[in-house]
Design an enzyme around this catalytic site. Structure first.
Site, PDB file in Angstrom:
ATOM      1  NE  ARG A  50      -2.562   1.124   3.471  1.00 55.66           N
ATOM      2  CZ  ARG A  50      -3.115   0.957   4.666  1.00 55.66           C
ATOM      3  NH1 ARG A  50      -4.414   0.622   4.479  1.00 55.66           N
ATOM      4  NH2 ARG A  50      -2.629   1.078   5.938  1.00 55.66           N
ATOM      5  CE  LYS A 149      -2.157   4.722   6.973  1.00 56.30           C
ATOM      6  NZ  LYS A 149      -3.201   5.267   7.639  1.00 56.30           N
ATOM      7  CD  GLU A 182     -11.772   6.442   5.314  1.00 58.73           C
ATOM      8  OE1 GLU A 182     -11.258   5.232   5.760  1.00 58.73           O
ATOM      9  OE2 GLU A 182     -11.022   7.287   4.639  1.00 58.73           O
TER      10      GLU A 182
HETATM   11  N1  PXG Z   1      -9.293   4.872   7.282  1.00 60.97           N
HETATM   12  C1  PXG Z   1      -8.168   5.765   7.484  1.00 60.97           C
HETATM   13  C2  PXG Z   1      -8.485   7.040   7.041  1.00 60.97           C
HETATM   14  C3  PXG Z   1      -7.279   5.426   8.286  1.00 60.97           C
HETATM   15  O1  PXG Z   1      -6.222   6.474   8.333  1.00 60.97           O
HETATM   16  C4  PXG Z   1      -7.882   3.094   8.237  1.00 60.97           C
HETATM   17  C5  PXG Z   1      -8.888   3.684   7.433  1.00 60.97           C
HETATM   18  C6  PXG Z   1      -7.765   1.787   8.672  1.00 60.97           C
HETATM   19  O2  PXG Z   1      -6.920   0.912   7.685  1.00 60.97           O
HETATM   20  P1  PXG Z   1      -5.904  -0.201   8.177  1.00 60.97           P
HETATM   21  O3  PXG Z   1      -5.114  -0.291   6.956  1.00 60.97           O
HETATM   22  O4  PXG Z   1      -5.159   0.436   9.296  1.00 60.97           O
HETATM   23  O5  PXG Z   1      -6.874  -1.143   8.599  1.00 60.97           O
HETATM   24  C7  PXG Z   1      -6.897   4.253   8.324  1.00 60.97           C
HETATM   25  C8  PXG Z   1      -5.570   3.786   9.101  1.00 60.97           C
HETATM   26  C9  PXG Z   1      -3.922   5.800  14.687  1.00 60.97           C
HETATM   27  C10 PXG Z   1      -3.903   5.996  13.099  1.00 60.97           C
HETATM   28  O6  PXG Z   1      -2.878   6.468  15.294  1.00 60.97           O
HETATM   29  C11 PXG Z   1      -4.645   4.968  12.466  1.00 60.97           C
HETATM   30  C12 PXG Z   1      -5.000   5.223  10.893  1.00 60.97           C
HETATM   31  C13 PXG Z   1      -4.218   6.213  10.341  1.00 60.97           C
HETATM   32  C14 PXG Z   1      -3.275   6.902  11.271  1.00 60.97           C
HETATM   33  C15 PXG Z   1      -3.257   7.009  12.476  1.00 60.97           C
HETATM   34  O7  PXG Z   1      -4.876   5.409  15.270  1.00 60.97           O
HETATM   35  N2  PXG Z   1      -5.733   4.315  10.380  1.00 60.97           N
END
Ligand code: PXG
Length: 290
Positions: A50, A149, A182
């Site tokens: 990713r 991201k 989301e």
């Molecule tokens: N949506 C967004 C906008 C995210 O940033 C997710 C979904 C979940 O994706 P994954 O691949 O993790 O299942 C994310 C990711 C934190 C933190 O500190 C979490 C994310 C990003 C930045 C910080 O909790 N989640």
């Protein structure tokens, strides 16, 4: 703690980057958040893939290949002797001038921070979250695609502030058409009549890795999962709702915009998926200490 920056490890106090790095000046860069469970890096390949997709989308050449970057992440975990933890992998555009032009940035920087994990309060999981829809809409995919991201997280941060101001931990973000996209750092799922639904990625969501794992776990249990556009009405009338993310894992939602979801407590399918997810994290991943 030892922090990796461009080939060297630094102590916390000396791990620094330039004020001319475009990651700081413009949020020009990309990142991943990855978990360590039981001495293994969970879904490392998926996170690295990713990261490379994000890099491609913003025309950033990561100065390392997939395999070497995976090794760098694992080595940093070993250097910090972690069994459980959270990794922040960041690639910035690098040092440039006081102007937007990314061509002035000659070398992207790679940063790996591997730390102990700050878990969310256990009550959130036991009782379930109360969340709200916020006014800030998700970035348009035609403007800044939420699939990237990037270090530019202001869209999510504004939504998070609005949720916090409303006394909630998380926000439901809608896209410009009013469909659910989301949450600020998590993907969203609902269950209705035994079927599971999550917004399509084109609704303005990150291609969540936890989302993908949960879809596979649900399908293996014989639960049908589809990705239609969802409205707030669909959320309000769900039997169950939960969020997924690397940090939060699976977290039940029991109230949305004042509407009680299902029985108002974490539902049976959510609880089953939480347990399956925990079982998987214990045994799967890239070993740090082979
Ligand atoms: N949506 C967004 C906008 C995210 O940033 C997710 C979904 C979940 O994706 P994954 O691949 O993790 O299942 C994310 C990711 C934190 C933190 O500190 C979490 C994310 C990003 C930045 C910080 O909790 N989640």
């Amino acid at each position: 703690m030892k922090i990796y920056i461009d080939g060297n490890y630094y102590d916390e106090a000396s791990a620094k980057i330039s004020v001319f790095d475009h990651g700081l000046l413009y949020g020009d860069g990309i990142f991943e958040g990855i978990r360590i469970y039981n001495g293994r890096v969970f879904k490392l390949k998926e996170h690295i893939d990713r990261l490379f997709y994000s890099a491609k989308a913003i025309l950033l050449t990561i100065p390392m290949g997939h395999a070497e970057l995976m090794k760098t992440v694992v080595d940093t975990c070993r250097e910090n002797k972690l069994q459980e933890g959270y990794i922040r992998l960041v690639v910035t555009r690098g040092v440039g001038g006081l102007g937007l032009n990314p061509n002035k940035c000659k070398k992207p920087s790679i940063i790996v921070i591997a730390d102990k994990i700050q878990l969310y309060p256990v009550e959130h999981y036991e009782r379930g979250l109360d969340i709200i829809t916020v006014p800030t809409v998700r970035n348009l995919h035609s403007a800044l695609n939420p699939a990237i991201k990037s270090l530019n997280y202001l869209n999510n941060i504004l939504a998070k502030i609005e949720a916090n101001n409303g006394g909630c931990e998380e926000a439901v973000m809608l896209n410009s058409e009013g469909y659910v996209s989301e949450c600020t750092g998590d993907n969203i799922f609902i269950l209705k009549g035994g079927k599971m639904f999550t917004p399509p990625l084109a609704a303005g969501a990150l291609y969540g890795i936890t989302r993908g794992v949960v879809i596979e776990l649900a399908e293996a249990e014989g639960i049908k999962v589809t990705e239609p556009n969802l409205t707030r009405y669909d959320l309000f009338n769900a039997d169950e709702c939960f969020l997924t993310g690397t940090g939060a894992e699976l977290i039940p939602v029991v109230k949305i915009d004042g509407r009680v979801i299902g029985e108002g407590k974490p539902g049976p399918v959510t609880r089953k998926l939480v347990s399956l997810y925990h079982s998987l994290t214990k045994v799967s991943g890239e070993p740090i200490y082979p």
